[in-house]
Design a protein around this motif. Structure first.
Motif, mmCIF file in Angstrom:
data_model
loop_
_atom_site.group_PDB
_atom_site.id
_atom_site.type_symbol
_atom_site.label_atom_id
_atom_site.label_comp_id
_atom_site.label_asym_id
_atom_site.label_seq_id
_atom_site.Cartn_x
_atom_site.Cartn_y
_atom_site.Cartn_z
ATOM 1 N N PHE A 1 0.837 -1.206 0.000
ATOM 2 C CA PHE A 1 0.000 0.000 0.000
ATOM 3 C C PHE A 1 0.868 1.251 0.000
ATOM 4 O O PHE A 1 0.633 2.195 -0.774
ATOM 5 C CB PHE A 1 -0.909 -0.021 1.227
ATOM 6 N N LEU A 2 1.888 1.264 0.841
ATOM 7 C CA LEU A 2 2.784 2.414 0.926
ATOM 8 C C LEU A 2 3.480 2.663 -0.404
ATOM 9 O O LEU A 2 3.591 3.811 -0.857
ATOM 10 C CB LEU A 2 3.811 2.182 2.029
ATOM 11 N N HIS A 3 3.948 1.611 -1.055
ATOM 12 C CA HIS A 3 4.637 1.770 -2.335
ATOM 13 C C HIS A 3 3.698 2.305 -3.416
ATOM 14 O O HIS A 3 4.101 3.150 -4.225
ATOM 15 C CB HIS A 3 5.244 0.446 -2.776
ATOM 16 N N TYR A 4 2.460 1.801 -3.444
ATOM 17 C CA TYR A 4 1.502 2.320 -4.421
ATOM 18 C C TYR A 4 1.192 3.793 -4.160
ATOM 19 O O TYR A 4 1.058 4.591 -5.099
ATOM 20 C CB TYR A 4 0.214 1.500 -4.394
ATOM 21 N N CYS A 5 1.077 4.171 -2.891
ATOM 22 C CA CYS A 5 0.838 5.575 -2.545
ATOM 23 C C CYS A 5 2.007 6.448 -3.020
ATOM 24 O O CYS A 5 1.809 7.544 -3.556
ATOM 25 C CB CYS A 5 0.637 5.740 -1.042
ATOM 26 N N ARG A 6 3.217 5.959 -2.826
ATOM 27 C CA ARG A 6 4.384 6.707 -3.284
ATOM 28 C C ARG A 6 4.401 6.819 -4.809
ATOM 29 O O ARG A 6 4.758 7.864 -5.365
ATOM 30 C CB ARG A 6 5.662 6.027 -2.796
ATOM 31 N N THR A 7 4.023 5.735 -5.482
ATOM 32 C CA THR A 7 3.987 5.741 -6.943
ATOM 33 C C THR A 7 3.004 6.785 -7.458
ATOM 34 O O THR A 7 3.308 7.553 -8.380
ATOM 35 C CB THR A 7 3.596 4.349 -7.473
ATOM 36 N N LEU A 8 1.815 6.824 -6.865
ATOM 37 C CA LEU A 8 0.815 7.814 -7.273
ATOM 38 C C LEU A 8 1.257 9.223 -6.920
ATOM 39 O O LEU A 8 1.041 10.170 -7.690
ATOM 40 C CB LEU A 8 -0.531 7.502 -6.622
ATOM 41 N N SER A 9 1.857 9.383 -5.741
ATOM 42 C CA SER A 9 2.334 10.699 -5.333
ATOM 43 C C SER A 9 3.387 11.221 -6.310
ATOM 44 O O SER A 9 3.364 12.395 -6.707
ATOM 45 C CB SER A 9 2.913 10.629 -3.917
ATOM 46 N N SER A 10 4.293 10.345 -6.732
ATOM 47 C CA SER A 10 5.322 10.732 -7.700
ATOM 48 C C SER A 10 4.693 11.112 -9.034
ATOM 49 O O SER A 10 5.129 12.071 -9.687
ATOM 50 C CB SER A 10 6.321 9.590 -7.899
ATOM 51 N N ALA A 11 3.671 10.370 -9.443
ATOM 52 C CA ALA A 11 2.985 10.677 -10.695
ATOM 53 C C ALA A 11 2.322 12.050 -10.632
ATOM 54 O O ALA A 11 2.373 12.832 -11.596
ATOM 55 C CB ALA A 11 1.944 9.606 -11.004
ATOM 56 N N LEU A 12 1.719 12.377 -9.487
ATOM 57 C CA LEU A 12 1.090 13.689 -9.325
ATOM 58 C C LEU A 12 2.138 14.803 -9.312
ATOM 59 O O LEU A 12 1.899 15.895 -9.832
ATOM 60 C CB LEU A 12 0.264 13.723 -8.038
ATOM 61 N N MET A 13 3.293 14.526 -8.743
ATOM 62 C CA MET A 13 4.374 15.518 -8.752
ATOM 63 C C MET A 13 4.856 15.768 -10.182
ATOM 64 O O MET A 13 5.131 16.904 -10.560
ATOM 65 C CB MET A 13 5.525 15.051 -7.869
ATOM 66 N N ARG A 14 4.948 14.706 -10.983
ATOM 67 C CA ARG A 14 5.328 14.889 -12.386
ATOM 68 C C ARG A 14 4.263 15.675 -13.127
ATOM 69 O O ARG A 14 4.570 16.478 -14.013
ATOM 70 C CB ARG A 14 5.537 13.524 -13.044
ATOM 71 N N THR A 15 3.006 15.436 -12.760
ATOM 72 C CA THR A 15 1.902 16.204 -13.353
ATOM 73 C C THR A 15 2.052 17.682 -13.072
ATOM 74 O O THR A 15 1.935 18.533 -13.955
ATOM 75 C CB THR A 15 0.552 15.711 -12.800
ATOM 76 N N ALA A 16 2.333 18.007 -11.802
ATOM 77 C CA ALA A 16 2.501 19.410 -11.395
ATOM 78 C C ALA A 16 3.689 20.038 -12.130
ATOM 79 O O ALA A 16 3.618 21.197 -12.587
ATOM 80 C CB ALA A 16 2.703 19.498 -9.894
ATOM 81 N N ALA A 17 4.763 19.279 -12.279
ATOM 82 C CA ALA A 17 5.958 19.798 -12.950
ATOM 83 C C ALA A 17 5.669 20.076 -14.425
ATOM 84 O O ALA A 17 6.085 21.104 -14.964
ATOM 85 C CB ALA A 17 7.108 18.805 -12.819
ATOM 86 N N SER A 18 4.923 19.166 -15.075
ATOM 87 C CA SER A 18 4.617 19.364 -16.478
ATOM 88 C C SER A 18 3.691 20.547 -16.693
ATOM 89 O O SER A 18 3.781 21.247 -17.705
ATOM 90 C CB SER A 18 3.997 18.092 -17.067
ATOM 91 N N GLU A 19 2.794 20.791 -15.713
ATOM 92 C CA GLU A 19 1.907 21.957 -15.814
ATOM 93 C C GLU A 19 2.702 23.247 -15.717
ATOM 94 O O GLU A 19 2.429 24.216 -16.427
ATOM 95 C CB GLU A 19 0.839 21.899 -14.720
ATOM 96 N N VAL A 20 3.720 23.283 -14.832
ATOM 97 C CA VAL A 20 4.562 24.469 -14.692
ATOM 98 C C VAL A 20 5.312 24.738 -15.985
ATOM 99 O O VAL A 20 5.409 25.875 -16.466
ATOM 100 C CB VAL A 20 5.542 24.293 -13.522
ATOM 101 N N LEU A 21 5.847 23.689 -16.597
ATOM 102 C CA LEU A 21 6.625 23.834 -17.821
ATOM 103 C C LEU A 21 5.772 24.308 -18.976
ATOM 104 O O LEU A 21 6.244 25.030 -19.860
ATOM 105 C CB LEU A 21 7.288 22.509 -18.170
ATOM 106 N N SER A 22 4.478 23.881 -18.980
ATOM 107 C CA SER A 22 3.598 24.260 -20.088
ATOM 108 C C SER A 22 2.892 25.581 -19.865
ATOM 109 O O SER A 22 2.198 26.086 -20.742
ATOM 110 C CB SER A 22 2.557 23.153 -20.324
ATOM 111 N N ALA A 23 3.055 26.146 -18.659
ATOM 112 C CA ALA A 23 2.361 27.400 -18.332
ATOM 113 C C ALA A 23 2.976 28.579 -19.074
ATOM 114 O O ALA A 23 4.145 28.589 -19.415
ATOM 115 C CB ALA A 23 2.434 27.635 -16.830
#
Length: 271
Positions: free
Chosen positions: A249-271
Motif C-alpha cells: 500500500f505504501l509503495h503504491y501511494c508513493r507511486t501515485l504521489s510521484s505521478a502527481l508531482m510529475r503532473t505538477a511539474a509538467s503543468e509548470v513547464l507548459s504554463a
C-alpha cells in the motif's frame, strides 16, 4: 510485488466485455476553456477505475460525458448512457448526497424505480433489501435531516444501486466525510461493487482512497485535462484493513504521489 505504470494510449481493441470506450475526446466550452484534450480510456465490465488529479483537470467532465449529460467537442464516447443500449444502466453518485429533504429514506431510494413506473408495494422488498445492504434498514422512515453525513451518502449509494446499473459513476462521494467514516464507506463500497460486479468510474483527490479502491488509477493533468499515466494496483480483492498498513500500500501511494508531482511539474513547464 508488481507495479505497472504506462501511459494511456489509443491502442484499444473492442471486446464484448468493454462497458466504456472513449477515443480521442476533447471538450471545449463556449467560454473557450479547453477542459479535455485527446483523452482515451476504456473500462471492462465489473472493473474499478479511478480518475486522480488536481482540481480543474477535467475528471468530473469525463464523468458527465460518460453519463451522456454533455457531448464531446471531438472524439467518440461509447458508454451505456450514450449509446442507449440499455435503459437505466448508468447510475451517478455526486459529492453532495442530493437526497430530497421532504421525502423519507425509503422514498428517496425508491425514486429511480418510481420514475420507471413501479409502485411502492411492488418494490417494497427490493428497496428494503437495498437499505439493509447499506445498513439503513432501521432508518427507512427517517428523513435526511435526521441522518449523519455518512448515512446520507449510504442512502445515495443505495438509490444508485437500486436499478442494478451496468456502470456506476462516482464524483468524490466521500470528500466531505471524516477519515474514519470515509474508510468505512470505502470498505463497504468495495463490498457492494464486488457483489454486483458493477463497473465503477470513481473520481477522487485522495491518493490512499485511490490505492485502496482501484484496479487501475488514471492520473490526470490540467490545462488542458489529459490522462498522462495509468497505474495498475496489482492487489487482489477483497481489500482488507491490513492492506492499508502494508508495504505494498505504501509503495503504491508513493507511486501515485510521484505521478502527481510529475503532473505538477509538467503543468509548470507548459504554463
Amino acid at each position: 510485488m508488481t507495479f505497472s505504470t504506462s501511459e494511456t494510449t489509443d491502442k484499444m481493441t473492442h471486446h464484448n466485455d468493454q462497458v466504456v470506450v472513449i477515443k480521442h475526446v476533447s471538450k471545449q466550452y463556449k467560454t473557450g476553456t479547453l477542459a479535455l484534450s485527446d483523452v482515451s480510456l476504456s473500462m471492462q465490465n465489473g472493473e474499478f477505475v479511478t480518475l486522480l488529479g488536481p482540481s480543474g483537470c477535467g475528471k468530473s467532465t469525463i464523468l458527465r460525458l460518460v453519463a451522456g449529460l454533455e457531448p464531446p467537442s471531438a472524439g467518440t464516447v461509447n458508454a451505456p448512457a450514450v449509446s442507449q443500449r440499455k435503459q437505466h444502466s448508468t447510475a451517478f453518485v455526486f459529492q453532495e448526497h442530493t437526497l430530497m429533504p421532504w421525502a423519507s429514506v425509503f422514498d428517496n431510494v425508491w425514486l429511480p424505480l418510481r420514475l420507471q413506473g413501479y409502485g411502492k408495494r411492488e418494490v417494497q422488498v427490493k428497496v428494503m433489501s437495498a437499505l439493509r445492504s447499506v445498513g439503513l434498514e432501521e432508518f427507512a422512515n427517517a428523513y435526511p435531516a435526521q441522518l449523519s453525513g455518512g448515512m446520507k451518502m449510504r442512502a445515495s449509494i443505495a438509490r444508485a444501486l437500486i436499478t442494478d446499473p451496468e456502470l456506476l459513476l462516482m464524483d468524490e462521494p466521500f470528500a466531505a466525510l471524516d477519515d474514519m467514516t470515509r474508510q468505512k464507506l470505502n470498505d463497504d463500497l468495495l463490498r457492494w461493487q464486488q457483489e454486483r460486479s458493477v463497473a465503477t468510474l470513481f473520481v477522487t483527490h485522495n491518493i490512499a482512497e485511490a490505492v485502496f479502491l482501484s484496479q487501475r488509477v488514471l492520473v490526470m493533468q490540467a490545462r488542458p485535462g489529459k490522462i498522462i499515466e495509468e497505474i495498475k494496483i496489482d492487489q487482489p480483492y477483497p481489500r482488507t484493513a491490513e492492506f492499508r498498513t502494508s508495504l505494498s500500500f505504501l509503495h503504491y501511494c508513493r507511486t501515485l504521489s510521484s505521478a502527481l508531482m510529475r503532473t505538477a511539474a509538467s503543468e509548470v513547464l507548459s504554463a
